[in-house]
Design an enzyme around this catalytic site. Structure first.
Site, PDB file in Angstrom:
ATOM      1  CD1 TRP A 232      45.800  58.510  51.742  1.00 57.65           C
ATOM      2  CD2 TRP A 232      45.485  58.847  49.544  1.00 57.65           C
ATOM      3  NE1 TRP A 232      46.857  58.124  50.924  1.00 57.65           N
ATOM      4  CE2 TRP A 232      46.705  58.331  49.632  1.00 57.65           C
ATOM      5  CE3 TRP A 232      44.958  59.354  48.254  1.00 57.65           C
ATOM      6  CZ2 TRP A 232      47.492  58.037  48.551  1.00 57.65           C
ATOM      7  CZ3 TRP A 232      45.604  59.080  47.238  1.00 57.65           C
ATOM      8  CH2 TRP A 232      46.986  58.420  47.137  1.00 57.65           C
ATOM      9  CG  ASN A 233      42.802  54.777  47.182  1.00 59.63           C
ATOM     10  OD1 ASN A 233      42.240  54.441  48.312  1.00 59.63           O
ATOM     11  ND2 ASN A 233      43.305  53.988  46.598  1.00 59.63           N
ATOM     12  CE  LYS A 256      42.585  56.378  61.123  1.00 58.07           C
ATOM     13  NZ  LYS A 256      42.957  57.255  59.964  1.00 58.07           N
ATOM     14  CB  ALA A 258      43.120  58.539  54.977  1.00 59.09           C
ATOM     15  CB  SER A 311      49.867  50.736  53.170  1.00 56.43           C
ATOM     16  OG  SER A 311      50.210  50.713  54.300  1.00 56.43           O
ATOM     17  CD  GLU A 332      39.478  44.040  50.401  1.00 58.84           C
ATOM     18  OE1 GLU A 332      40.122  44.135  49.289  1.00 58.84           O
ATOM     19  OE2 GLU A 332      38.612  43.364  50.577  1.00 58.84           O
ATOM     20  CG  LEU A 333      46.193  44.577  53.368  1.00 55.39           C
ATOM     21  CD1 LEU A 333      47.221  43.464  53.910  1.00 55.39           C
ATOM     22  CD2 LEU A 333      45.975  45.670  54.130  1.00 55.39           C
ATOM     23  NE  ARG A 360      38.398  53.206  39.265  1.00 54.21           N
ATOM     24  CZ  ARG A 360      38.206  51.953  40.034  1.00 54.21           C
ATOM     25  NH1 ARG A 360      39.050  51.093  39.999  1.00 54.21           N
ATOM     26  NH2 ARG A 360      37.224  51.930  40.855  1.00 54.21           N
ATOM     27  CB  CYS A 366      44.402  48.904  45.861  1.00 57.84           C
ATOM     28  SG  CYS A 366      42.663  48.767  45.548  1.00 57.84           S
ATOM     29  CD  GLU A 463      49.950  49.958  46.093  1.00 56.38           C
ATOM     30  OE1 GLU A 463      50.447  50.076  47.377  1.00 56.38           O
ATOM     31  OE2 GLU A 463      48.820  49.763  45.935  1.00 56.38           O
TER      32      GLU A 463
END
Ligand code: NAP
Length: 559
Positions: A232-233, A256, A258, A311, A332-333, A360, A366, A463
């Site tokens: 979602w970010n 798919k 979020a 995540s 991409e975690l 930002r 991330c 995080e």
């Protein structure tokens, strides 16, 4: 489509390549855009919070079949952009309801109000979406690269033309300030431009074998149907980073998004459809049952690739599921970016960089600087200046003028950020600015600077995903590098020093996939984005980006 005029590189997330041609709507002077000059600028003012200050009930964000009565959006313009988005699943070129016509609510995190409802896919819908991707694969792989490239270039231009509406839509469902959303649209569009070029550069080779007799022919072919799961970010850019290279390489896909931010992905799908993407190449399933919907797709032997941004916790589970079919995966975690400020750094540049790397996306990135390791001789000055800047930022609904800090995505994230701050303070940290959830509606958190953070504070190892800057000090370069690497994550680090030798020495020693050297942002469609260690595997963007969607085939030729 008309050929573009010669445009200049835009603001926001637009990147530093001089080869870029950015549509005017992506480069308007943008007072709140997320580049260093904007976030580094002190802005005076009190928090501007939504008028509706009544504490909202702790209702779950996702509700099925919620009635639309009572939804409020503050302007006709907001209503218009939400209404323009298809709310159904996109399967095989058809917009259709989920099986059983289930829907779920999309909420404005600044107010907790319902924006609309979208289709809530079931595992059967997911299977149908994969069927459509599989059915379209052969024709799409055979489509001339020129055509695939052209669709991407048209989409790049269309995102520019529609940037205002897409940015407003993103802010409504995700929260960040509209100027920042516009920056994300510019960044997202860059992936389409980059990969429209890459579509024409897929190559192979032919050579004489060492024995001089046979020949070696190497060709590159599309991997095949892909499944993409996005967070979602960055609801638009995390999509185009996958969709762009897949289209360029000749792969079909199911996406798919979020559940918090389905609208940006649905709007993006509509743009691509309007730009001529054939039915079935891109299929979108929105759902509140991510695990149930993803499982049959990942288990299906016709799927060839899984690409996930999210995540580390969920990434681990998906890698395990992908193992059954020995699927190609890109992951991409999460990150825990260290931000190193050496005693010889340009402190103005370091504070500017810190503002960008920390603020930002309200810190929900991330790549967000998660912890600041500052040489003890400059730590106090750095902390004071950072606190001054962060403390002056205006908090409020991202649609309002002059707002720089929108809400966090939901109550869970807000509570987690508060918990990390409380833990650090309980262990001895001092709060130079912020530290609280403002009263009232929405999931806001004050920009916060913590000094004297002890090494056992959770905020240094977890995080944060929020506007909190913990500062710890170091004495020697070795100590700084050791502290920076003391994490299971390895996405990005930031280094501020004026000593070139040190810059290169430290860059070599840092265990991250990317480094911001005297700059607070690394995102660039023309560069390989990705992490090492538990921040993932694979690269998005750059020359490497398309390779994730290509198989290498070798033909031994007997002449
Ligand atoms: P998340 O909880 O891992 O969710 C990411 C996506 O995975 C969402 O679409 C989510 O859908 C879906 N998902 C959750 N559980 C799933 C399951 N069991 N099976 C299949 N899909 C599942 O992450 P997030 O909170 O949305 O995003 C923040 C995280 O993303 C942070 O850790 C951040 O560092 C990382 N991130 C990494 C990068 C990068 O490039 N390295 C970029 C951006 C973000 P639902 O939520 O709808 O269930």
């Amino acid at each position: 489509m008309m050929a573009p005029e010669r445009w200049e590189v835009g603001g926001g997330y637009a990147e530093d390549s001089d080869a870029h041609v950015t549509p005017p709507s992506l480069r308007e002077p943008d007072p709140g855009s997320t580049d260093a000059s904007i976030l580094a600028r002190p802005v005076q003012g009190q928090p501007v919070l939504p008028a509706d200050a009544a504490a909202r009930p702790a209702s779950p964000r996702v509700r099925r079949r919620t009635r639309l009565e009572g939804r409020r959006m503050s302007s006709p313009e907001e209503r218009k952009v939400v209404e323009a988005v298809p709310k159904q699943l996109l399967i095989g070129g058809e917009w259709r309801d989920a099986t059983g016509a289930a829907t779920f609510v999309v909420e404005d995190p600044a107010t907790g109000e319902t924006l609309c409802e979208v289709a809530d896919a079931t595992p059967d819908d997911a299977r149908a979406a994969l069927d459509a991707a599989v059915a379209a694969q052969a024709d799409w792989a055979a489509t001339p690269p020129n055509d695939r490239s052209e669709i991407l270039h048209r989409a790049f231009l269309a995102l520019g033309e529609q940037a205002d509406d897409l940015a407003l839509l993103m802010t409504l469902e995700m929260g960040k300030a509209v100027a920042e959303s516009k920056g994300e649209i510019a960044y997202a569009a860059e992936f389409f431009r980059w990969f429209s070029g890459e579509a024409l550069r897929v190559d192979g080779y032919f050579k004489t074998a060492g024995n001089g007799q046979s020949r070696v022919l190497v060709m590159r072919q599309p991997v095949g149907p892909c499944y993409f799961i996005t967070p979602w970010n960055f609801p638009n850019a995390m999509g185009t980073r996958k969709i762009g290279p897949a289209i360029a390489a000749g792969c079909t896909m199911v996406v798919k998004p979020a559940h918090q931010t389905p609208l940006s992905m649905l709007a993006l799908a509509k743009v691509l459809e309007e730009c001529g993407l054939p039915p079935g190449v891109l299929n979108v399933v929105t759902s509140t049952s991510s695990g149930d919907v993803s499982a049959p797709i990942i288990a299906d032997p016709r799927l060839r690739k899984l690409s996930f941004t999210g995540s580390t916790e969920v990434g681990r589970k998906l890698i395990a599921q992908a193992a059954d079919q020995v699927l190609r995966v890109s992951m991409e975690l999460g990150g825990n970016a260290p931000f190193l400020v050496f005693e010889d750094a340009d402190l103005d540049a370091a504070v500017d960089g810190a503002m960008l790397a920390k603020m930002r996306n309200v810190g929900e990135a991330c790549t967000s600087a998660n912890r600041f390791h500052v040489h003890e001789s400059v730590a106090e000055e750095f902390g004071r200046r950072l606190a001054e800047r962060m403390g002056a930022m205006r908090i409020g609904r991202g649609t309002d003028d002059g707002i720089e800090v929108g809400p966090l995505i939901d109550d869970k994230q807000q509570a987690k950020v508060a918990e990390l701050v409380d833990d650090a303070v309980a262990k001895g940290a001092t709060c130079l600015t912020g530290g609280r959830r403002p009263e009232g509606a929405g999931y806001f958190f004050e920009p916060t600077v913590l000094t004297g953070v002890t090494s056992d504070a959770r905020v240094l190892s977890e995080e944060i995903f929020g506007p909190v800057a913990p500062i710890a000090t170091f004495r020697t370069e070795d100590e700084a590098v050791r502290a920076a690497n003391l994490t299971e994550y390895g996405l990005v680090s930031y280094v501020f020093t004026r000593d070139l030798t040190r810059a290169l020495r430290v860059s070599e020693a840092l265990e991250t996939g990317m480094i911001g050297l005297n700059q607070g942002m690394v995102s660039n469609a023309g560069a390989p984005f990705g992490g090492v260690k538990q921040s993932g595997t694979g690269r998005e963007g750059g020359n490497e980006g398309i390779a994730e969607y290509l198989e290498t085939k070798y033909v031994a030729v007997n002449l």
